[in-house]
Motif scaffolding. Sequence first.
Motif, PDB file in Angstrom:
ATOM      1  N   PHE B 201       0.834  -1.209   0.000  1.00 40.31           N
ATOM      2  CA  PHE B 201       0.000   0.000   0.000  1.00 40.31           C
ATOM      3  C   PHE B 201       0.871   1.261   0.000  1.00 40.31           C
ATOM      4  N   ARG B 204       2.520   1.737  -3.429  1.00 40.56           N
ATOM      5  CA  ARG B 204       1.617   2.187  -4.479  1.00 40.56           C
ATOM      6  C   ARG B 204       1.233   3.654  -4.320  1.00 40.56           C
ATOM      7  N   ARG B 205       0.947   4.050  -3.088  1.00 39.18           N
ATOM      8  CA  ARG B 205       0.552   5.446  -2.859  1.00 39.18           C
ATOM      9  C   ARG B 205       1.736   6.385  -3.111  1.00 39.18           C
ATOM     10  N   GLU B 208       1.848   6.866  -6.717  1.00 38.04           N
ATOM     11  CA  GLU B 208       0.780   7.765  -7.176  1.00 38.04           C
ATOM     12  C   GLU B 208       1.079   9.228  -6.820  1.00 38.04           C
ATOM     13  N   SER B 229     -10.326   8.046   3.616  1.00 45.43           N
ATOM     14  CA  SER B 229      -9.473   8.446   2.508  1.00 45.43           C
ATOM     15  C   SER B 229      -9.456   9.973   2.419  1.00 45.43           C
ATOM     16  N   SER B 233      -5.872   4.629   2.474  1.00 45.10           N
ATOM     17  CA  SER B 233      -6.047   4.468   1.027  1.00 45.10           C
ATOM     18  C   SER B 233      -7.233   3.577   0.696  1.00 45.10           C
ATOM     19  N   GLN B 234      -7.809   3.839  -0.443  1.00 45.41           N
ATOM     20  CA  GLN B 234      -8.913   3.018  -0.971  1.00 45.41           C
ATOM     21  C   GLN B 234      -8.327   2.077  -2.012  1.00 45.41           C
ATOM     22  N   LEU B 235      -7.472   1.182  -1.540  1.00 43.85           N
ATOM     23  CA  LEU B 235      -6.835   0.206  -2.413  1.00 43.85           C
ATOM     24  C   LEU B 235      -7.067  -1.168  -1.810  1.00 43.85           C
ATOM     25  N   SER B 236      -6.739  -2.205  -2.551  1.00 44.29           N
ATOM     26  CA  SER B 236      -7.008  -3.558  -2.071  1.00 44.29           C
ATOM     27  C   SER B 236      -5.848  -4.496  -2.366  1.00 44.29           C
ATOM     28  N   TRP B 270     -12.276  -6.422  -0.600  1.00 44.72           N
ATOM     29  CA  TRP B 270     -11.159  -6.718  -1.492  1.00 44.72           C
ATOM     30  C   TRP B 270     -11.565  -7.844  -2.444  1.00 44.72           C
ATOM     31  N   PRO B 310      -9.271  -0.656  -6.266  1.00 44.29           N
ATOM     32  CA  PRO B 310      -8.215  -1.198  -7.137  1.00 44.29           C
ATOM     33  C   PRO B 310      -7.126  -1.947  -6.346  1.00 44.29           C
ATOM     34  N   CYS B 312      -3.485  -3.142  -5.384  1.00 44.57           N
ATOM     35  CA  CYS B 312      -2.097  -2.725  -5.591  1.00 44.57           C
ATOM     36  C   CYS B 312      -1.183  -3.942  -5.572  1.00 44.57           C
TER      37      CYS B 312
END
Lengths: 523, 523
Positions: B201, B204-205, B208, B229, B233-236, B270, B310, B312
């Motif tokens: 995570f 990836r952030r 970005e 957020s 993060s809004q990631l999975s 997720w 999304p 990561c």
Amino acid sequence: MASRVLRAGCCTVLRSAASAPVSVVRARSTTAAAASCSFLPRRTYRQFTASARAMSSSSSLFPGEPEGPVVKTEIPGPKSRAAIAELDEVFDTRSLNMLTDYQQSSGNYIADPDGNILLDVYAQIASIPVGYNNPSLIKAAHSDEMVNGLINRPALGNFPPKDWADVLKSGILKVAPKGLNQVFTAMAGSDANETAYKAAFMWRRQHERGGAHVEFTEEEMESAMHNKSPGASQLSIMSFKTGFHGRLFGSLSTTRSKPIHKLDIPAFDWPQATFPALKYPLDQHVEENRAAEKAALDEVEHIIKNYHVPPCAIIIEPIQSEGGDNHASPEFFRGLREVTRKHNILMIVDEVQTGVGATGKFWAHEHWDLPHPPDMVTFSKKAQTAGYYFGNPELRPNKPYRQFNTWMGDPARALLFRAIIDEIERLDLVNNTAKVGDYLFGKLEGLASKYPGQFENLRGKGMGTFIAFDNPKRDQFLAAAKKFGVNIGGSGQSAVRLRPMLIFQEKHADILIDRMEKIVQSL
Amino acid sequence: MASRVLRAGCCTVLRSAASAPVSVVRARSTTAAAASCSFLPRRTYRQFTASARAMSSSSSLFPGEPEGPVVKTEIPGPKSRAAIAELDEVFDTRSLNMLTDYQQSSGNYIADPDGNILLDVYAQIASIPVGYNNPSLIKAAHSDEMVNGLINRPALGNFPPKDWADVLKSGILKVAPKGLNQVFTAMAGSDANETAYKAAFMWRRQHERGGAHVEFTEEEMESAMHNKSPGASQLSIMSFKTGFHGRLFGSLSTTRSKPIHKLDIPAFDWPQATFPALKYPLDQHVEENRAAEKAALDEVEHIIKNYHVPPCAIIIEPIQSEGGDNHASPEFFRGLREVTRKHNILMIVDEVQTGVGATGKFWAHEHWDLPHPPDMVTFSKKAQTAGYYFGNPELRPNKPYRQFNTWMGDPARALLFRAIIDEIERLDLVNNTAKVGDYLFGKLEGLASKYPGQFENLRGKGMGTFIAFDNPKRDQFLAAAKKFGVNIGGSGQSAVRLRPMLIFQEKHADILIDRMEKIVQSL
């Protein structure tokens, strides 16, 4: 260099090497010799307890430790710098505080590879209970039982050792908080808390379903596999602002200490209540503090009744230990217990940092005089193992394998905790910590008067050596401490937190006070 | 009872007690005597390696272990039942498989308090690498280094021991998968995976945001403290159906094995992809299996492009070990590596159960011949410690204290893993496992022909002893196994999974085959 821990036969002795340049004077008493260098049976060993208690107020609780700090180089010195550079090739060293020579560390004193020896009142983030190279622990580490626990690691839930009940009862459970007579063993503070959370979710859903006998529905089983409700419950754990409960995904969702702990990590939509911000000295702000605690309790109740992801439990530290040593009164905690019982919410007390004696009671929540025990109490750090205690059989999930993992703790670490408990009892270390804490607090009040603003918001009175204060140049204070021979940690934004071991005595307090005075003079 | 592990001086010897009723024949070779009962310096010790390798195909890799199972009572027998009842007062025993006498267990054989001795091909859920009471591990457990690691437990991120680089390089990192030269140490499989997720995570952030130098915004820091957020993060993390990655909140959100593991526990939203369901025997279903794997890869790509949270990273086991021993081809994994690289998604390989030799290579993913190494590989179980390996410096977060906790592993367990690695090398145990696995698989093919339907979907060919098959009465099969002197585990709905130790030899395979034949005859 300096003196080295060597084994002669199966006994460990501290020997000054011929080349030793450090003038560390070591002494040994009969008690220590008996403890360190023998395989006396346990009962014989116990005979020393009474005399040790009589001695403990005046003589050393850790015979043979250095008489004071020795600072020979800047820290890190040349040898440390070379080793840190090598380590950094394979291991992130940016959070490194001090490369440590554990073989040379002894009692309250931590050593580094350059021959520096510091009085350690940080103690591996509050995790060393009875001193570096404690002879009783060395003895336990050499036992057949410990070797067996180390090399034949069980999957404890499936294949517990034949004597596991005895290991638990004579160790971990012997110190179980009042009203709690069961334990689920874990590995570290984070998973101790997370397994407690899991127990809370399962308990609450079972309650909602109508009891342990009610089977899961097809819809629950199907949706759980897709991480959706109703199988994955839409419930929460409530925590408190500036609280700290660990860094894994569930525990981190309840941690509210600093952004750096949480940034970029997905979190559950769980609620937080305000921890009352008390003003110091307490006796000068009685009404304000009472109002702050009342407001906090009202907010807790409001969240329980209104939050869109209903809490099934709250988790709280007796003293917020990472968040800046934030205290609340026993009345506040009793009020919280009342609110949780009123709304059928579980109360989990996180004693990961406060437990095992440092507050002058074995568990900090014993200071509260609760009419009903907490539902669960979690532990780690000074226990050198981890887990949660609980008292209610309903907190055992209705089916096996729901609260389970391969190791479920570590028997070697459980055996070490038993040896730690024995040492705490033998030397009466909880009472020692209560007394020395009072002594230290008094001396700190003196410093606070002498140096206004330097020892601000002094807190932890009557809480053993679990003491903190704010300093306007906190980070410089902590860095300077090493130059003056003391290893100290911080917490929150501006707190200097004291976390001595349980073998910390008045003579160490005197050294600490002397050095802290020099630190503030130097800033 | 029976023989006991006793220490004479500092050496450990296996002694038959005068009262021993069990006719266990023990033998000792020069190699074993040197390994078990001496403090020879490491180089002298190494001289035994060559002769041990020459011997290993014919003679015993664990001299002194029992020659075969001994079943004296039903299991649990009377002594076990009494002890289990006592244990249940304080510890949930509903998942208890067999109360164990670890002192009496030796090599491939596990003992219980009633004098039963079983050939153990479950091995503490695949966690015992080199045998119960392995003499080389006993020696390591008695070392000054180990005692120091046990009793002076460091906060490794702050106060690493002066020789931590050496401990890592001569141990954990010595067996690092190709292309991965860094390690983050943890405590168990679950937190090994969760810390790897956290690294993903943060990576990836950071990507970005535009790089490590870009500071967090005020909004990120503020929202993170509220679990919202953009700070949280809004990631999975994407995982695979029937996969298993642990039971804490983040790891459990990626675990998709059984409802009982997940029910009532809140989970992250997720995604999961389908793990290809191969048909056996593989050579009779080439086209179908290829199509199933192609469909699975297409689904992975579809999820990456379309899922509303999304991913990561993806996490995948080389063989789904809890979910039923589900295999996929090297081509599938190479395809997955290609898809992840194409979409800038990290690939985490969970080798918690497959790692450390059991598949006939040190890491199971070595079977795939990947053109690019995985981004992270997690380990635990047979390593007796845990963590994740990584190769890319970008996976070190941009600031300290983001990936951090108090203990960050356990130096005692890291030292034990080093001793395990030495033992694996000394006895050439990975190659042994590859060879014995082929032998065992051949014998199982014979049984499968002789007993149609009883050893269905035999799988794990060429994967060392990591072998499984389905049996229509699986649970009865496992229960009956104990009566015939074998301890075996299951996985998934109907699989019997074999997880022998690395010291499992042809003679043990012969016993296992003989007993399994008796089991199916008895059902």
